[in-house]
Structures are given as C-alpha cells and as structure tokens.
Design a protein around this motif. Structure first.
Motif, PDB file in Angstrom:
ATOM      1  N   ALA A  70      -3.383-110.218 -94.161  1.00  0.00           N
ATOM      2  CA  ALA A  70      -4.141-110.093 -95.413  1.00  0.00           C
ATOM      3  C   ALA A  70      -3.546-109.007 -96.300  1.00  0.00           C
ATOM      4  CB  ALA A  70      -5.612-109.803 -95.110  1.00  0.00           C
ATOM      5  N   PHE A  71      -3.127-107.896 -95.685  1.00  0.00           N
ATOM      6  CA  PHE A  71      -2.507-106.814 -96.457  1.00  0.00           C
ATOM      7  C   PHE A  71      -1.200-107.275 -97.097  1.00  0.00           C
ATOM      8  CE2 PHE A  71       0.730-103.398 -96.356  1.00  0.00           C
ATOM      9  CZ  PHE A  71       0.213-102.581 -97.350  1.00  0.00           C
ATOM     10  N   HIS A  72      -0.351-107.914 -96.329  1.00  0.00           N
ATOM     11  CA  HIS A  72       0.943-108.351 -96.853  1.00  0.00           C
ATOM     12  C   HIS A  72       0.778-109.372 -97.970  1.00  0.00           C
ATOM     13  CE1 HIS A  72       4.215-106.841 -93.999  1.00  0.00           C
ATOM     14  NE2 HIS A  72       3.116-106.189 -93.663  1.00  0.00           N
ATOM     15  N   ASP A  73      -0.251-110.192 -97.893  1.00  0.00           N
ATOM     16  CA  ASP A  73      -0.474-111.177 -98.952  1.00  0.00           C
ATOM     17  C   ASP A  73      -1.059-110.529-100.202  1.00  0.00           C
ATOM     18  OD1 ASP A  73      -0.225-113.906 -99.726  1.00  0.00           O
ATOM     19  OD2 ASP A  73      -2.381-114.157 -99.528  1.00  0.00           O
ATOM     20  N   SER A  74      -1.869-109.492-100.030  1.00  0.00           N
ATOM     21  CA  SER A  74      -2.598-108.883-101.143  1.00  0.00           C
ATOM     22  C   SER A  74      -1.799-107.857-101.928  1.00  0.00           C
ATOM     23  CB  SER A  74      -3.873-108.195-100.626  1.00  0.00           C
ATOM     24  OG  SER A  74      -4.721-109.079 -99.967  1.00  0.00           O
ATOM     25  N   VAL A  75      -0.997-107.048-101.237  1.00  0.00           N
ATOM     26  CA  VAL A  75      -0.479-105.823-101.823  1.00  0.00           C
ATOM     27  C   VAL A  75       0.584-106.060-102.890  1.00  0.00           C
ATOM     28  CG1 VAL A  75       1.414-105.342-100.207  1.00  0.00           C
ATOM     29  CG2 VAL A  75       0.070-103.434-101.185  1.00  0.00           C
ATOM     30  N   THR A  76       1.093-107.271-103.018  1.00  0.00           N
ATOM     31  CA  THR A  76       2.065-107.548-104.083  1.00  0.00           C
ATOM     32  C   THR A  76       1.381-107.996-105.373  1.00  0.00           C
ATOM     33  OG1 THR A  76       2.378-109.752-103.125  1.00  0.00           O
ATOM     34  CG2 THR A  76       3.993-108.076-102.557  1.00  0.00           C
ATOM     35  N   TYR A  77       0.100-107.725-105.497  1.00  0.00           N
ATOM     36  CA  TYR A  77      -0.630-108.008-106.731  1.00  0.00           C
ATOM     37  C   TYR A  77      -0.064-107.184-107.887  1.00  0.00           C
ATOM     38  CZ  TYR A  77      -4.632-108.291-109.944  1.00  0.00           C
ATOM     39  OH  TYR A  77      -5.442-108.495-111.040  1.00  0.00           O
ATOM     40  N   ASP A  78      -0.061-107.774-109.066  1.00  0.00           N
ATOM     41  CA  ASP A  78       0.372-107.070-110.277  1.00  0.00           C
ATOM     42  C   ASP A  78      -0.814-107.005-111.230  1.00  0.00           C
ATOM     43  OD1 ASP A  78       1.419-106.367-112.838  1.00  0.00           O
ATOM     44  OD2 ASP A  78       3.405-107.030-112.214  1.00  0.00           O
ATOM     45  N   ALA A  79      -1.403-105.828-111.359  1.00  0.00           N
ATOM     46  CA  ALA A  79      -2.606-105.671-112.178  1.00  0.00           C
ATOM     47  C   ALA A  79      -2.333-105.900-113.656  1.00  0.00           C
ATOM     48  CB  ALA A  79      -3.209-104.284-111.964  1.00  0.00           C
ATOM     49  N   ALA A  80      -1.125-105.608-114.110  1.00  0.00           N
ATOM     50  CA  ALA A  80      -0.787-105.761-115.531  1.00  0.00           C
ATOM     51  C   ALA A  80      -0.770-107.231-115.937  1.00  0.00           C
ATOM     52  CB  ALA A  80       0.558-105.111-115.827  1.00  0.00           C
ATOM     53  N   LYS A 273     -15.387 -94.710 -91.955  1.00  0.00           N
ATOM     54  CA  LYS A 273     -15.883 -96.093 -91.919  1.00  0.00           C
ATOM     55  C   LYS A 273     -16.216 -96.586 -93.323  1.00  0.00           C
ATOM     56  CE  LYS A 273     -19.441 -98.935 -89.645  1.00  0.00           C
ATOM     57  NZ  LYS A 273     -20.211 -99.409 -90.800  1.00  0.00           N
ATOM     58  N   SER A 274     -16.908 -95.777 -94.087  1.00  0.00           N
ATOM     59  CA  SER A 274     -17.311 -96.196 -95.434  1.00  0.00           C
ATOM     60  C   SER A 274     -16.105 -96.393 -96.343  1.00  0.00           C
ATOM     61  CB  SER A 274     -18.276 -95.183 -96.053  1.00  0.00           C
ATOM     62  OG  SER A 274     -17.614 -93.956 -96.339  1.00  0.00           O
ATOM     63  N   GLN A 275     -15.104 -95.527 -96.199  1.00  0.00           N
ATOM     64  CA  GLN A 275     -13.919 -95.642 -97.042  1.00  0.00           C
ATOM     65  C   GLN A 275     -13.050 -96.834 -96.640  1.00  0.00           C
ATOM     66  OE1 GLN A 275     -13.351 -93.690 -99.931  1.00  0.00           O
ATOM     67  NE2 GLN A 275     -15.501 -93.484 -99.339  1.00  0.00           N
ATOM     68  N   CYS A 276     -12.994 -97.124 -95.342  1.00  0.00           N
ATOM     69  CA  CYS A 276     -12.271 -98.315 -94.892  1.00  0.00           C
ATOM     70  C   CYS A 276     -12.938 -99.569 -95.458  1.00  0.00           C
ATOM     71  CB  CYS A 276     -12.237 -98.388 -93.367  1.00  0.00           C
ATOM     72  SG  CYS A 276     -11.145 -97.190 -92.573  1.00  0.00           S
ATOM     73  N   GLU A 277     -14.257 -99.627 -95.366  1.00  0.00           N
ATOM     74  CA  GLU A 277     -14.980-100.785 -95.900  1.00  0.00           C
ATOM     75  C   GLU A 277     -14.704-100.960 -97.388  1.00  0.00           C
ATOM     76  OE1 GLU A 277     -18.901-100.791 -92.942  1.00  0.00           O
ATOM     77  OE2 GLU A 277     -18.879 -99.519 -94.732  1.00  0.00           O
ATOM     78  N   ALA A 278     -14.711 -99.844 -98.112  1.00  0.00           N
ATOM     79  CA  ALA A 278     -14.513 -99.911 -99.564  1.00  0.00           C
ATOM     80  C   ALA A 278     -13.090-100.330 -99.926  1.00  0.00           C
ATOM     81  CB  ALA A 278     -14.842 -98.556-100.193  1.00  0.00           C
ATOM     82  N   VAL A 279     -12.094 -99.778 -99.245  1.00  0.00           N
ATOM     83  CA  VAL A 279     -10.712-100.092 -99.616  1.00  0.00           C
ATOM     84  C   VAL A 279     -10.321-101.496 -99.161  1.00  0.00           C
ATOM     85  CG1 VAL A 279      -9.469 -99.191 -97.588  1.00  0.00           C
ATOM     86  CG2 VAL A 279      -8.440 -99.024 -99.872  1.00  0.00           C
ATOM     87  N   PHE A 280     -10.872-101.959 -98.038  1.00  0.00           N
ATOM     88  CA  PHE A 280     -10.625-103.348 -97.632  1.00  0.00           C
ATOM     89  C   PHE A 280     -11.250-104.305 -98.642  1.00  0.00           C
ATOM     90  CE2 PHE A 280     -10.142-102.016 -92.957  1.00  0.00           C
ATOM     91  CZ  PHE A 280      -8.766-102.189 -92.978  1.00  0.00           C
ATOM     92  N   GLU A 281     -12.441-103.949 -99.128  1.00  0.00           N
ATOM     93  CA  GLU A 281     -13.080-104.794-100.143  1.00  0.00           C
ATOM     94  C   GLU A 281     -12.230-104.865-101.408  1.00  0.00           C
ATOM     95  OE1 GLU A 281     -17.277-105.249-102.657  1.00  0.00           O
ATOM     96  OE2 GLU A 281     -16.944-103.492-101.379  1.00  0.00           O
ATOM     97  N   ARG A 282     -11.712-103.732-101.853  1.00  0.00           N
ATOM     98  CA  ARG A 282     -10.861-103.728-103.048  1.00  0.00           C
ATOM     99  C   ARG A 282      -9.599-104.564-102.823  1.00  0.00           C
ATOM    100  NH1 ARG A 282     -12.829 -98.474-103.539  1.00  0.00           N
ATOM    101  NH2 ARG A 282     -11.029 -97.425-102.604  1.00  0.00           N
ATOM    102  N   MET A 283      -9.041-104.449-101.641  1.00  0.00           N
ATOM    103  CA  MET A 283      -7.826-105.202-101.337  1.00  0.00           C
ATOM    104  C   MET A 283      -8.091-106.711-101.395  1.00  0.00           C
ATOM    105  SD  MET A 283      -5.472-105.081 -97.885  1.00  0.00           S
ATOM    106  CE  MET A 283      -6.354-106.375 -97.005  1.00  0.00           C
ATOM    107  N   LEU A 284      -9.192-107.151-100.824  1.00  0.00           N
ATOM    108  CA  LEU A 284      -9.506-108.575-100.814  1.00  0.00           C
ATOM    109  C   LEU A 284      -9.866-109.095-102.200  1.00  0.00           C
ATOM    110  CD1 LEU A 284     -11.629-108.992 -97.543  1.00  0.00           C
ATOM    111  CD2 LEU A 284      -9.155-109.217 -97.852  1.00  0.00           C
ATOM    112  N   SER A 285     -10.179-108.193-103.119  1.00  0.00           N
ATOM    113  CA  SER A 285     -10.536-108.591-104.484  1.00  0.00           C
ATOM    114  C   SER A 285      -9.333-108.708-105.401  1.00  0.00           C
ATOM    115  CB  SER A 285     -11.540-107.589-105.072  1.00  0.00           C
ATOM    116  OG  SER A 285     -12.737-107.582-104.322  1.00  0.00           O
ATOM    117  N   LEU A 286      -8.142-108.439-104.897  1.00  0.00           N
ATOM    118  CA  LEU A 286      -6.928-108.569-105.696  1.00  0.00           C
ATOM    119  C   LEU A 286      -6.534-110.050-105.732  1.00  0.00           C
ATOM    120  CD1 LEU A 286      -4.890-105.528-104.299  1.00  0.00           C
ATOM    121  CD2 LEU A 286      -6.401-105.599-106.307  1.00  0.00           C
ATOM    122  N   VAL A 287      -6.887-110.721-106.817  1.00  0.00           N
ATOM    123  CA  VAL A 287      -6.650-112.159-106.934  1.00  0.00           C
ATOM    124  C   VAL A 287      -6.100-112.477-108.321  1.00  0.00           C
ATOM    125  CG1 VAL A 287      -8.425-112.808-105.266  1.00  0.00           C
ATOM    126  CG2 VAL A 287      -9.041-112.531-107.677  1.00  0.00           C
TER     127      VAL A 287
END
Length: 536
Positions: A70-80, A273-287
């Motif tokens: 999931a990380f490898h698929d998500s992290v190449t997102y381009d926000a611009a 735990k709370s920060q992991c939950e938050a950053v995983f959520e942000r990562m999964l929202s990169l679409v």
C-alpha cells in the motif's frame, strides 16, 4: 454474500450516512467484518490470522507485505497534478528496483480473487492495510472506498535504502506528506517486517537464503513503538540503521531528519498509535483527482442476505435468506435476547405478513471481525403464492421495525426471478471449456413492453505477468423457452466462460429492471431441466 437479488434502480440512497441495502461495497464489508464464525469470509483475513503469519513461507510476514505494498502504491502521488497515489498502478511497476522482492507480488496474488466490478484492486490494497494494522496493533484506520484502478504504470520514485535524505524528503513533500508525516509513516510501517537477504544481500550480510531476514525491532509480531524506543536508546538492530555502509541507513537518516523531535514524541505508546492511525489514513487518501472517496465504511446494524427468491415447480415462490444483526456492545443489543422477522407489505388493507426468522445454530449463530465487531444471525424460509410476490420488505428486530434507512423498505425484484435451480456451470471435456447456463423467470407484465431479457457476464482473464485479472463485461441475449406459469415466462441463456471465470458475477437485465451481482460460485455443476417445471 452468496448472491444479490436486488433491483438496480433501488440503489438510490438519501444523502445521510445511514447504511442503505444493498450497498456497492457489501462484499468489502463481508471481508472486513466477517472474519470468524458463522458465514465467515476469510479470503483475506485468514492470511493475517496472526500478525506474524506467513502462510508457511520462509521469512514471510503477510501483514508487513500488505502495509509495504500500500505504501509503495501510494507514495508516488503528485499533489500538484493530483495524479498517482493509491490506484493499483503498482501491478505494472514490479520490475522496478524500488519494488524489489516478493512482497508486492505476494500481496497482489493475495487480493486477486477478490477483485471484481465492485471491488477494485486499489480498494482491496487499502482494505489489506486496514486489516493488517488492526490485527497487529489494534489500530483503527478509516476505510474509505471508491478507488479506480490504473491501466498503466505510474511515475517512479519510491525511496530506497540508498536514497539521500533530500530526495526522500522531496518525494514525501510532492505527495503532500510533510517531514513529521515522513518520519511517522516510516516508523509505523517499520514496526513490523524487515529486510530479506535474498532481496538485499548488501544490507543483510552473510549467506543468502529465503529464511534469512533482519527485523526492524524485537517485537516482530506487534505493531508498537519498540522501533522508536530501540532507536532512541541505541539498542536497535534495525538493518537500515546499523549497516556498516552508512549510505544504506535510510531509517537512520529519516528518523533524525528533525533532530529526533518527532521520534521523541512517539515514545508515548498512545501517541504513537494515534499518529500511526492518522498518517496511514492520510496515505490511503492519496488518490487521483477523478476519484471521490466515500465516507468511512461502517458495519450495518441490520442487513439482509437473500439467498433464494425463485419459482418452484408448482408455480409458488421460494423466499429464503439470513438476517445479520450487529450486537457489538456499543449497539446496546443483547445477543441472547433477540428476535427477528421479515415483514412483508400488506395487500388491499390486510394485515402485513410476518415471516419469523430462527436464530442460527452453526458456530453459535455468531460472527465477528474487524476490531471485535460482532453479529448475531437469523435464518428464514417461506413458500409464497406467485400472486404474493413482493418488491420490498421490512425487518423487525425485537420491537423495532427497520425500513432500510428511511427508504421505505429493502428492495427485491419481483419481476425478474433468478432460477438458481435451473442454472449451472458445466464442463465440456471434448471442447475443454466451461459453459454458464442461466435461467430466469420474467413476469408477463414486464414483458408486455417487448423488452428483450439479457445477461451481462463479467469475464475474468489472466494477464501475463500480472496477478490482477482483466475484467470484461459480455452481454448475452436470453431466449424464451416454452415453459411458463400463470404469471411468469422462463428465459434461458448460455455462454462459454474461461477457467478464471468459474467464480465470477453476472447481472440479469430486462430493460431497467435488473438483478445484479449474482455470484456463480454457488451455482451447481448440474442443472435441473426446465422440462421438470410444471405449467400452472
């Protein structure tokens, strides 16, 4: 869910977040919430039965592989440009050095059988991460759905062990993940898993073997902050910190990127735990920009599973299924003090018919799943006169009647009846091919407009070098048979299907009146002939 016997135009839901049946995401609900017990769906969850489960493959930890993919698929997102992100493009990127190793291949193989026209590979990658971090760390990461799968590779750029800090930081910034996000995401992701010698002999010294792996921290089967504590007290054996070649110490560079400020905060287990939950959520929202994600998936309080709604040989209607009642403590329901029934609509002012449902007994009639959600099950079966066929029903649990989130009832198609008993998948040894045969009973009132019934079959085809199947919808016209009843006419259709389509789905379509997402997995290999159907 065995199959769906519903009307497509009844999928109009109010603007609230109340669950409306049927949902396009019911299959993903089953995968997440029905992991144990009665009517379980362990297609994915059995592969992370424990956090360190490896399906008896040396050195493998499924949960860690799912998080990595999931990380490898998500992290190449381009926000611009709002391109890339979690779109399953990783299936086309497996030959890149940044995606080296079996983890991504294994993950795609794990989810492949669950990919269908309603469940994209991208959504399943999100689901697999959510399931993994729940199993490994009791973490609750909201699962939003609606992702679409890419049809080609995305850009390169997943940071590797030798990637310098400036380049790594820039990659995360491009993906709209800031420095603290970068540090937290790597710390959370590297709380489980490790580096395999077979993939990186330059990082894992000594003899190369499939079993040999150096873990990131000592609590290998738990997603906790040991990776942080061991780093800060200098007791870590993390191979991306302790390598004699400092060029390969990517975790060391990332963790110290802000002079350990973020890592020191992550010492608190609750904060970690709370920060992991938050950053995983942000990562999964990169679409990609064209994707609009749903609100987080929540389990339905009350949900029907219709298994049969078809004509019997004497012209009566068989109606059977199950009711799932959520009994997680937050609902306030006592699983030992429940009654359930189906309420059919009243006719001509008469009293509504009530079909009692009996508590299921197999596995205690209970299922459980994601973060201890629990469900109690009831079963029902009734024979109705054909004239009593109905297009919606309500559900009563104890003294409360549920009308499908205020929509007026749970919809079912009385005009298009899927005849499972006369449908089958047969194998022709001489031609070495399978044939799907489908029978439906169509109401004469619906046929009055001259509408031609058809089936729409999803053909699943293997793609060379790819675990995710190609899905193609094929329309096949139905043929009217000589058999009929007072109210219905029988139609049949047949089409050849490939070996990969033995478990697929199809829709019955008669103009705008459809029965959707019927699963072939429950169809017999032997048909009951229409000649056995009596005219009434």
């Amino acid at each position: 869910m065995r199959k769906s016997l519903i009307i497509s135009f009844a999928l109009l839901a109010p603007s609230s977040q109340t669950y409306i049946w049927p949902s396009q995401h019911d299959q993903l609900d089953d995968l997440l919430y029905l992991q144990f017990g009665y009517i379980k769906d362990g297609t994915l969850s059995d592969q992370v039965a424990t956090c360190d489960f490896g399906a008896k493959q040396p050195g493998i930890q499924k949960a860690a592989e799912w998080v990595r993919t999931a990380f490898h698929d998500s992290v190449t997102y381009d926000a611009a440009t709002k391109t890339g992100g979690l779109d399953a493009s990783v299936q086309y990127e497996l030959d890149r050095p940044e995606n080296l190793g079996a983890a991504l291949n294994n993950t795609l193989a794990d989810i492949s059988s669950s990919v269908n026209i309603r469940s994209s590979a991208a959504d399943l990658l999100a689901l697999s991460l959510v399931m993994s971090v729940a199993r490994c760390g009791k973490m609750r990461v909201p699962l939003r759905l609606g992702r679409k799968d890419a049809t080609e590779a995305g850009i390169k750029g997943v940071p590797e062990a030798h990637t310098d800090l400036a380049t790594t930081r820039k990659r995360f910034e491009t993906a709209s993940l800031h420095e603290a996000d970068m540090i937290t995401l790597i710390a959370c992701g590297h709380s489980i898993g490790g580096v395999h010698s077979i993939d990186h002999p330059e990082i894992v010294p000594g003899a190369v073997s499939a079993e040999k792996k150096l873990s990131f921290d000592l609590t290998k089967g738990v997603l906790d902050n040991a990776v942080v504590l061991e780093y800060l007290d200098n007791s870590t054996s993390n191979p991306l910190i302790r390598n004699t070649n400092d060029t390969l110490n990517s975790d060391k560079r990332i963790f110290a990127a802000d002079d350990n400020a973020t890592m020191k905060k992550l010492v608190d287990p609750a904060y970690f735990k709370s920060q992991c939950e938050a950053v995983f959520e942000r990562m999964l929202s990169l679409v990609p920009v064209e994707v609009t994600l749903t609100e987080p998936l929540e389990p339905a309080d009350i949900r029907p599973y219709i298994t049969t709604y078809q004509l019997a040989s004497n012209g009566s209607v068989q109606f059977s299924g199950r009711l799932r009642v959520r009994v997680t403590p937050v609902t306030g329901r006592d699983q030992n003090n429940l009654t359930a029934s189906i309420i059919l609509p009243s006719r001509n002012g008469s009293q509504a018919t009530e079909i009692p449902a009996r508590r299921a007994t197999y596995k205690g009639g209970m299922s459980s799943g994601y973060l201890d959600e629990a469900f109690s099950w009831f079963e029902f079966s009734q024979i109705l006169n054909a004239s009593e066929a109905f297009s919606s029903f309500n559900i009563r649990v104890n003294d409360i009647t549920y009308d499908n989130g205020g929509t007026g009832g749970y919809p079912i198609n009385r005009d298009v009846l899927y005849q499972e008993a006369q449908s089958c998948v047969s194998f022709d040894a001489a031609a070495n091919q399978d044939t799907l045969g489908v029978t439906a009973a169509i109401s004469k009132s619906l046929l009055g407009g001259g509408i031609a019934p058809q089936i729409r079959v999803v053909q699943r085809t293997k793609v060379q070098g790819n675990f995710i199947p190609r899905l193609k919808q094929v329309v096949v016209q139905m043929v009217r048979s000589s058999e009929e009843t007072a109210d219905y006419v029988y139609y049949t259709a047949s089409t050849t299907i490939g070996a990969d389509s033995l478990s697929t789905t199809f829709d019955l379509e008669v103009g705008e009146s459809n029965v959707e997402f019927i699963n072939t997995g429950s169809i017999s290999v032997r048909c009951t002939s229409l000649k056995d159907v009596k005219r009434t």
